[in-house]
Design a protein around this motif. Structure first.
Motif, mmCIF file in Angstrom:
data_model
loop_
_atom_site.group_PDB
_atom_site.id
_atom_site.type_symbol
_atom_site.label_atom_id
_atom_site.label_comp_id
_atom_site.label_asym_id
_atom_site.label_seq_id
_atom_site.Cartn_x
_atom_site.Cartn_y
_atom_site.Cartn_z
ATOM 1 N N SER A 277 0.818 -1.351 -0.036
ATOM 2 C CA SER A 277 0.005 -0.095 -0.006
ATOM 3 C C SER A 277 0.833 1.313 -0.083
ATOM 4 N N ALA A 278 2.322 1.100 0.293
ATOM 5 C CA ALA A 278 2.973 2.439 0.309
ATOM 6 C C ALA A 278 3.145 2.995 -1.018
ATOM 7 N N CYS A 279 2.976 2.075 -2.080
ATOM 8 C CA CYS A 279 3.132 2.493 -3.641
ATOM 9 C C CYS A 279 2.213 3.536 -3.560
ATOM 10 N N GLY B 245 -2.798 12.874 -3.594
ATOM 11 C CA GLY B 245 -4.261 12.926 -3.708
ATOM 12 C C GLY B 245 -5.102 11.531 -3.601
ATOM 13 N N PHE B 246 -5.791 11.352 -4.693
ATOM 14 C CA PHE B 246 -6.604 10.157 -5.144
ATOM 15 C C PHE B 246 -5.698 9.261 -5.790
ATOM 16 N N THR B 247 -5.385 8.115 -5.616
ATOM 17 C CA THR B 247 -4.186 7.393 -6.466
ATOM 18 C C THR B 247 -4.734 5.940 -6.634
ATOM 19 N N GLU B 248 -4.398 5.381 -7.617
ATOM 20 C CA GLU B 248 -4.668 4.037 -8.316
ATOM 21 C C GLU B 248 -3.424 3.330 -8.478
ATOM 22 N N TRP B 249 -3.480 2.195 -7.844
ATOM 23 C CA TRP B 249 -2.225 1.128 -8.246
ATOM 24 C C TRP B 249 -2.576 0.307 -9.148
ATOM 25 N N ARG B 250 -1.989 0.381 -10.449
ATOM 26 C CA ARG B 250 -2.283 -0.581 -11.363
ATOM 27 C C ARG B 250 -1.727 -1.767 -11.055
ATOM 28 N N ARG B 251 -2.371 -3.019 -10.944
ATOM 29 C CA ARG B 251 -1.927 -4.206 -10.719
ATOM 30 C C ARG B 251 -0.322 -4.505 -11.069
ATOM 31 N N SER C 280 3.946 -2.383 -12.167
ATOM 32 C CA SER C 280 3.045 -2.400 -10.904
ATOM 33 C C SER C 280 3.342 -1.080 -10.098
ATOM 34 N N PHE C 281 2.748 0.011 -10.221
ATOM 35 C CA PHE C 281 2.868 1.082 -9.334
ATOM 36 C C PHE C 281 1.882 1.846 -9.395
ATOM 37 N N ALA C 282 1.575 2.861 -8.421
ATOM 38 C CA ALA C 282 0.397 3.597 -8.433
ATOM 39 C C ALA C 282 0.696 5.197 -9.364
ATOM 40 N N ILE C 283 -0.355 5.628 -9.622
ATOM 41 C CA ILE C 283 -0.601 6.952 -10.296
ATOM 42 C C ILE C 283 -1.646 7.848 -9.651
#
Ligand code: DP6
Length: 324
Positions: free
Chosen positions: A142-144, A150-156, A163-166
């Protein structure tokens, strides 16, 4: 010998669509994508100092020298980052949380986001946000999501590389408040890391994972449209689905306390009377109640008066992890 030091801050985040289970445990590649909101009011501040004059790696958390598993997990993460430079210089990690310790608030997301940024900064590496998020993921999945704003999405993703969040929206996009009802102050018995490894033993996990792209689409759209009622539906469904998996794992994991269920039922009845509020529960008994900012004082007052509620914290959406 030179000393390299940097300090970073990061917020924890609350998942609207949860990460539960890994497809690759060593790399922390998740079974499914997830979406969360950073929590501005809660913050971890971490200073990382590489110093060849210190005898061994040290980690202080809230003024207390750490040993055992806590130290090992931090050192394993630092080793990954030391590897980028091919060095073995000992490190001193000094970390402080501004939120009450032992309040049962998951802090590994903020911890590994701040640790990653400070360690990378101390070594003078300039990495794009996606690489920082990938590195943070290796420390705690979940640290990614606490690296971007703000609001972030971790693409699997299918590998370490993708595999990281944007960020899907900046914090000012939507004035939502997370009201956190603390009903348990002790450390949880089963940590998330252990829980992830049990997820696949539930007959419901495959169904939950297969349905995740649909829930992610709905959640992303509700955030884009700032549609609270639709967000409430999908956030509660997702939390219930994860807890259904937990309760049907072998061994079964029950994180809810009676106070947790009482709050769930209270939030449902408040919503029926027109108060916009939605609950979500992580791997613990504490419960997060989301609401628009204008309803936050009312929701906090209502939560405080429920039995078993020890404290209520609250936070708006937060920014990215940053060097200070
Ligand atoms: C229930 O990121 O804490 O909060 O990678 O083992 O550190 P590790 O797990 P962690 O898992 C978070 C689980 C969750 C849901 C979520 O935040 O998405």
């Amino acid at each position: 010998m030179p000393i390299f030091s940097a300090t970073a801050t990061a917020n924890p985040n609350i998942a609207f669509i949860k990460y539960w289970g890994n497809s690759n445990t060593a790399l922390r590649l998740p079974a499914n994508g997830s979406i969360s909101m950073n929590l501005a009011a809660l913050e971890t501040r971490t200073r990382v100092t590489f110093d060849s004059s210190i005898p061994k790696d040290m980690f202080d958390l809230n003024g207390k020298r750490q040993s055992g598993a806590a130290l090992e997990r931090v050192v394993a993460h630092i080793n990954l980052i030391r590897g980028l430079r091919g060095i073995s210089t000992p490190v001193h990690v000094l970390s402080e949380n501004n939120f009450p310790t032992g309040a049962g608030i998951a802090s590994s997301a903020a911890a590994f986001a701040a640790l990653t940024l400070a360690a990378v900064g101390a070594l003078g590496l300039e990495l794009p946000e996606s690489n920082l998020s990938r590195l943070a993921r290796r420390g705690s999945g979940s640290a990614c999501r606490s690296i971007p704003t703000g609001f972030t999405e971790w693409r699997r993703g299918d590998s370490d590389l993708d595999s990281f969040a944007i960020s899907i929206a900046p914090p000012e996009h939507w004035n939502l408040v997370d009201c956190i009802a603390v009903v348990e102050e002790k450390e949880k018995k089963v940590g998330s890391t252990e829980g992830h490894s049990l997820a696949a033993s539930s007959p419901y996990q495959a169904t939950r994972v297969a349905d995740t792209p649909r829930r992610l689409d709905i959640c992303r759209n509700t955030i884009q449209k700032r549609d609270f009622q639709a967000l409430a539906q999908i956030v509660e469904l997702d939390s219930n689905m994860m807890h259904a998996v937990m309760m049907t794992s072998r061994p079964a994991l029950f994180f809810w306390e009676p106070a947790t269920l009482n709050i769930i039922k209270s939030v449902q009845s408040w919503r029926k009377t027109g108060i916009p509020a939605a609950y979500t529960v992580d791997a613990g008994a504490n419960i997060h109640v989301l609401c628009p900012a204008e309803n936050a004082e009312d929701v906090k007052r209502r939560l405080s008066s429920l039995p078993g509620v020890l404290d209520v914290l609250s936070s708006q959406a937060g920014g990215p992890a940053r060097l200070v």
